[in-house]
Design a protein around this motif. Sequence first.
Motif, PDB file in Angstrom:
ATOM      1  N   ARG A  27       0.701  -1.198  -0.026  1.00 26.26           N
ATOM      2  CA  ARG A  27      -0.057   0.175   0.159  1.00 26.26           C
ATOM      3  C   ARG A  27       0.641   1.297  -0.228  1.00 26.26           C
ATOM      4  O   ARG A  27       1.095   1.326   1.026  1.00 26.26           O
ATOM      5  CB  ARG A  27      -0.391  -0.459   0.826  1.00 26.26           C
ATOM      6  N   THR A  28       0.065   2.271  -0.987  1.00 28.26           N
ATOM      7  CA  THR A  28       1.240   3.475  -0.655  1.00 28.26           C
ATOM      8  C   THR A  28       0.153   4.722  -0.874  1.00 28.26           C
ATOM      9  O   THR A  28      -0.764   4.453  -1.536  1.00 28.26           O
ATOM     10  CB  THR A  28       2.207   3.921  -2.061  1.00 28.26           C
ATOM     11  N   PHE A  29       0.409   5.206  -0.023  1.00 29.06           N
ATOM     12  CA  PHE A  29      -0.242   6.537  -0.227  1.00 29.06           C
ATOM     13  C   PHE A  29      -0.970   7.583  -1.514  1.00 29.06           C
ATOM     14  O   PHE A  29      -1.843   7.630  -1.595  1.00 29.06           O
ATOM     15  CB  PHE A  29      -0.536   7.385   1.573  1.00 29.06           C
ATOM     16  N   SER A  30       0.358   7.727  -2.123  1.00 30.64           N
ATOM     17  CA  SER A  30       0.134   8.687  -2.724  1.00 30.64           C
ATOM     18  C   SER A  30       1.723   8.732  -2.774  1.00 30.64           C
ATOM     19  O   SER A  30       2.515   9.745  -2.752  1.00 30.64           O
ATOM     20  CB  SER A  30      -0.526  10.300  -2.722  1.00 30.64           C
ATOM     21  N   ILE A  31       2.016   8.379  -3.553  1.00 28.57           N
ATOM     22  CA  ILE A  31       3.771   8.170  -4.666  1.00 28.57           C
ATOM     23  C   ILE A  31       3.729  10.347  -5.088  1.00 28.57           C
ATOM     24  O   ILE A  31       2.703  10.159  -5.451  1.00 28.57           O
ATOM     25  CB  ILE A  31       3.896   7.222  -5.492  1.00 28.57           C
ATOM     26  N   SER A  32       4.660  10.132  -4.829  1.00 26.14           N
ATOM     27  CA  SER A  32       5.258  11.750  -4.630  1.00 26.14           C
ATOM     28  C   SER A  32       6.314  11.304  -6.034  1.00 26.14           C
ATOM     29  O   SER A  32       6.016  12.245  -7.379  1.00 26.14           O
ATOM     30  CB  SER A  32       5.916  12.890  -4.055  1.00 26.14           C
ATOM     31  N   SER A  33       6.913  10.445  -5.917  1.00 28.56           N
ATOM     32  CA  SER A  33       8.179  10.445  -6.918  1.00 28.56           C
ATOM     33  C   SER A  33       8.544   9.239  -7.250  1.00 28.56           C
ATOM     34  O   SER A  33       8.705   8.516  -5.706  1.00 28.56           O
ATOM     35  CB  SER A  33       9.124  11.798  -7.356  1.00 28.56           C
ATOM     36  N   ASP A  90      29.309   3.414 -16.575  1.00 30.78           N
ATOM     37  CA  ASP A  90      27.868   2.587 -16.211  1.00 30.78           C
ATOM     38  C   ASP A  90      27.638   1.935 -15.233  1.00 30.78           C
ATOM     39  O   ASP A  90      26.764   1.017 -14.762  1.00 30.78           O
ATOM     40  CB  ASP A  90      26.959   2.852 -16.805  1.00 30.78           C
ATOM     41  N   THR A  91      28.379   0.541 -15.450  1.00 33.28           N
ATOM     42  CA  THR A  91      28.252  -0.171 -14.188  1.00 33.28           C
ATOM     43  C   THR A  91      28.146   0.013 -12.835  1.00 33.28           C
ATOM     44  O   THR A  91      29.462   1.415 -12.210  1.00 33.28           O
ATOM     45  CB  THR A  91      29.811  -1.476 -14.271  1.00 33.28           C
ATOM     46  N   ALA A  92      27.014  -0.515 -12.575  1.00 34.97           N
ATOM     47  CA  ALA A  92      27.219  -0.216 -11.045  1.00 34.97           C
ATOM     48  C   ALA A  92      25.834  -1.486 -10.238  1.00 34.97           C
ATOM     49  O   ALA A  92      25.159  -2.055 -11.100  1.00 34.97           O
ATOM     50  CB  ALA A  92      26.218   1.127 -10.660  1.00 34.97           C
ATOM     51  N   VAL A  93      25.794  -1.304  -8.985  1.00 29.77           N
ATOM     52  CA  VAL A  93      24.244  -1.851  -8.612  1.00 29.77           C
ATOM     53  C   VAL A  93      23.401  -0.588  -9.332  1.00 29.77           C
ATOM     54  O   VAL A  93      23.392   0.452  -8.599  1.00 29.77           O
ATOM     55  CB  VAL A  93      24.465  -2.531  -7.457  1.00 29.77           C
ATOM     56  N   TYR A  94      21.774  -0.589  -9.450  1.00 25.64           N
ATOM     57  CA  TYR A  94      21.351   0.104  -9.879  1.00 25.64           C
ATOM     58  C   TYR A  94      19.625  -0.066  -8.694  1.00 25.64           C
ATOM     59  O   TYR A  94      19.192  -1.515  -8.634  1.00 25.64           O
ATOM     60  CB  TYR A  94      20.791   0.151 -11.317  1.00 25.64           C
ATOM     61  N   TYR A  95      19.265   1.106  -7.981  1.00 28.36           N
ATOM     62  CA  TYR A  95      18.443   1.038  -6.672  1.00 28.36           C
ATOM     63  C   TYR A  95      17.426   1.682  -7.238  1.00 28.36           C
ATOM     64  O   TYR A  95      17.702   3.215  -7.859  1.00 28.36           O
ATOM     65  CB  TYR A  95      18.746   1.528  -5.636  1.00 28.36           C
ATOM     66  N   CYS A  96      16.268   1.568  -7.155  1.00 31.21           N
ATOM     67  CA  CYS A  96      15.163   2.233  -7.338  1.00 31.21           C
ATOM     68  C   CYS A  96      14.694   2.662  -6.232  1.00 31.21           C
ATOM     69  O   CYS A  96      14.916   1.840  -4.840  1.00 31.21           O
ATOM     70  CB  CYS A  96      13.695   1.097  -7.353  1.00 31.21           C
ATOM     71  N   LYS A  97      14.275   3.666  -5.817  1.00 30.53           N
ATOM     72  CA  LYS A  97      13.534   4.991  -4.629  1.00 30.53           C
ATOM     73  C   LYS A  97      12.275   5.625  -5.081  1.00 30.53           C
ATOM     74  O   LYS A  97      12.077   6.034  -6.631  1.00 30.53           O
ATOM     75  CB  LYS A  97      14.195   5.719  -4.426  1.00 30.53           C
ATOM     76  N   LEU A  98      11.453   4.979  -3.989  1.00 28.06           N
ATOM     77  CA  LEU A  98       9.994   5.384  -4.075  1.00 28.06           C
ATOM     78  C   LEU A  98       9.934   6.340  -2.754  1.00 28.06           C
ATOM     79  O   LEU A  98      10.373   6.484  -2.053  1.00 28.06           O
ATOM     80  CB  LEU A  98       9.032   3.935  -3.997  1.00 28.06           C
ATOM     81  N   VAL A  99       9.052   7.866  -2.927  1.00 30.52           N
ATOM     82  CA  VAL A  99       9.012   8.951  -2.213  1.00 30.52           C
ATOM     83  C   VAL A  99       7.265   8.564  -1.968  1.00 30.52           C
ATOM     84  O   VAL A  99       6.875   9.541  -3.086  1.00 30.52           O
ATOM     85  CB  VAL A  99       9.196  10.294  -2.304  1.00 30.52           C
ATOM     86  N   ASP A 100       7.283   8.845  -0.829  1.00 27.39           N
ATOM     87  CA  ASP A 100       5.516   9.284  -0.882  1.00 27.39           C
ATOM     88  C   ASP A 100       5.646   9.724   0.455  1.00 27.39           C
ATOM     89  O   ASP A 100       6.215  10.953   0.595  1.00 27.39           O
ATOM     90  CB  ASP A 100       4.508   7.808  -1.552  1.00 27.39           C
TER      91      ASP A 100
END
Length: 115
Positions: A27-33, A90-100
């Motif tokens: 559950r996410t309340f309101s995703i900002s970005s 560009d070699t790296a570990v790529y991480y996703c981030k969610l902000v609400d």
Amino acid sequence: QVQLVESGGGLVQPGGSLRLSCAVSGRTFSISSMGWFRQAPGKEREFVARITWSGSVPAYADSVKGRFTISRDSIKNTAYLQMNSLKPEDTAVYYCKLVDSQSYWGQGTQVTVSS
């Protein structure tokens, strides 16, 4: 509980392409970005790209402008990072981030650019 699951990483030759996905569950309340960061060995985590959820306004690090494209699917609650013209740096570990109301991180996916 919010979970982010990244996928799409792998090994690619210089000049090649990959598309990363970040699927949101819970559950996410309101995703900002949503955004992507990366961390190469021995370096700090750095910003790559971000997109606002309501207006789909993107922002990019200078190092990836013109090569990477961030997008999102609000119905699937998924963010994408299309990476073209990949370079060894560009070699790296790529991480996703969610902000609400707070921030959430994925577990990361390895991207390796090498011949």
